[in-house]
Write a protein that holds these residues in place. Structure first.
Motif, short mmCIF file in Angstrom:
data_model
loop_
_atom_site.label_atom_id
_atom_site.label_comp_id
_atom_site.label_asym_id
_atom_site.label_seq_id
_atom_site.Cartn_x
_atom_site.Cartn_y
_atom_site.Cartn_z
N SER A 16 0.70 -1.06 -0.06
CA SER A 16 -0.02 0.07 0.05
C SER A 16 0.78 1.21 0.09
O SER A 16 1.74 1.39 0.76
N THR A 59 -6.37 -2.59 4.16
CA THR A 59 -5.95 -4.08 3.41
C THR A 59 -6.47 -5.09 4.11
O THR A 59 -5.78 -4.94 5.54
N THR A 113 -9.88 -4.55 0.44
CA THR A 113 -9.29 -3.25 0.30
C THR A 113 -9.93 -2.07 0.07
O THR A 113 -10.95 -1.96 -0.55
#
Length: 337
Positions: free
Chosen positions: A161, A167, A207
């Motif tokens: 990320s 996530t 996500t």
């Protein structure tokens, strides 16, 4: 802990284009018995002292993800105008947009990958330098899956990320056992590997963009989660190197904790070999100073280690006074347990 409002955010969602509903038929004996994805988006105030006027794309519930079919893509956005209830000058706007794709694949009767990726952006614009409103927005997707493992193996979960995202990947065996990998807001890159015995499993993957603030900010971000499966003992890197003309590196056996190797069956090449030495993870396990055409070997390999296997082939001197050459061939295999 994520803010309690996130449990309500899933009621908002992302629009799914009609094109993404078109998919190819699944295979006759699917590995995945069920895979579905929800999409959501939201923009609001969390302080309780401000009132928002929110516009968000409609939610999308229980959209099937076809095994080995095209990725399911969600495009969602949300925006809001926010006004403090008692401070007329305290106003703000917030907006966010994201594209999220979800895909599941298999190879034969085995799991291959479960993946979700996101790209998006967010903006907060406040009339005052610091607002008393707690401005919160996001957009993302949440998927649930069920699958069968017919051959035990290793699941490697990679999460990346650029920040301002959430996530999550969770997996649970029907007969017990639980694993979770998650990260909230922070920029990160992580990898976790777990052993999956044969059996049935369920889990979820998620996500989203998730950001809040009380002052101006603008950003773009990306996030990816991918879980990839490798059967225990399977080859992770194919044989490579000039030594492949002289030695074949074969399959790894988890039943006998050995790896197969053999000398070439081509007589002219065998006649050039002076000596062959086999190494597993840089440690010598076998040496043969008089290899025969087609001669087979069983190289010992510990059950609980990944194995990098190398065959060093020392060739005869081509001519008197010329140095002898040594060529190599290498391959790699994942651990058995």
């Amino acid at each position: 802990m994520r803010a309690p409002v996130r449990s309500l955010a899933i009621a908002s969602a992302i629009a799914l284009s009609a094109a993404t509903l078109t998919s190819t038929p699944s295979q006759a004996a699917p590995v995945f018995t069920s895979t579905e994805v929800d999409g959501y988006a939201w923009a609001h105030d969390d302080s309780g002292s401000c009132t928002e006027t929110e516009v968000a794309t409609p939610d999308s519930d229980d959209v099937p993800v076809v095994e080995n079919g095209p990725a399911v893509t969600y495009n969602g956005s949300a925006s809001a105008t926010i006004q403090h209830d008692t401070v007329p000058a305290d106003t703000a706007t917030v907006s966010t947009a994201a594209t999220i794709t979800t895909k599941v694949t298999s190879v034969g009767t085995n799991l291959d990958t479960i993946s979700m990726s996101l790209s998006g952006n967010g903006t907060i614009d406040t009339a005052l330098a610091t607002s008393e409103c707690d401005i919160h927005a996001g957009a993302g997707a949440y998927g649930e899956f069920d699958f069968t493992v017919t051959q035990a193996g290793w699941l490697t979960i990679e999460s990346r990320s650029a920040g301002n995202t959430y996530t999550e990947f969770e997996i649970e065996r029907t007969t017990g056992g639980y694993e979770q990998n998650y990260a909230y807001e922070l920029k990160h890159r992580s990898t976790k590997t777990v052993f999956l015995p044969a059996g049935t499993y369920s889990g979820d993957i998620e996500t989203d963009i998730d950001f809040e603030g009380t002052s101006d900010r603008t950003f773009t971000t990306q996030a990816t989660i991918e879980a990839s499966f490798a059967v225990a003992g399977s080859q992770s890197a194919a044989p490579t190197g000039k030594g492949a003309k002289y030695v074949t590196l074969g399959a790894r056996s988890c039943a006998t904790n050995t790896l197969a190797a053999a000398i070439t069956t081509k007589a002219k090449r065998v006649d050039k070999i002076n000596k062959v030495t086999f190494l597993v993870n840089d440690k010598k396990v076998l040496s043969d100073g008089n290899p025969k055409k087609g001669e087979a070997y069983s190289l010992p390999v510990a059950t609980d280690v990944d194995a990098d296997v190398t065959a060093k082939v020392k060739l005869l001197k081509p001519k008197p006074g010329k140095p002898a050459k040594t060529v190599e061939v290498t391959s790699s295999h994942v651990a058995c347990s």
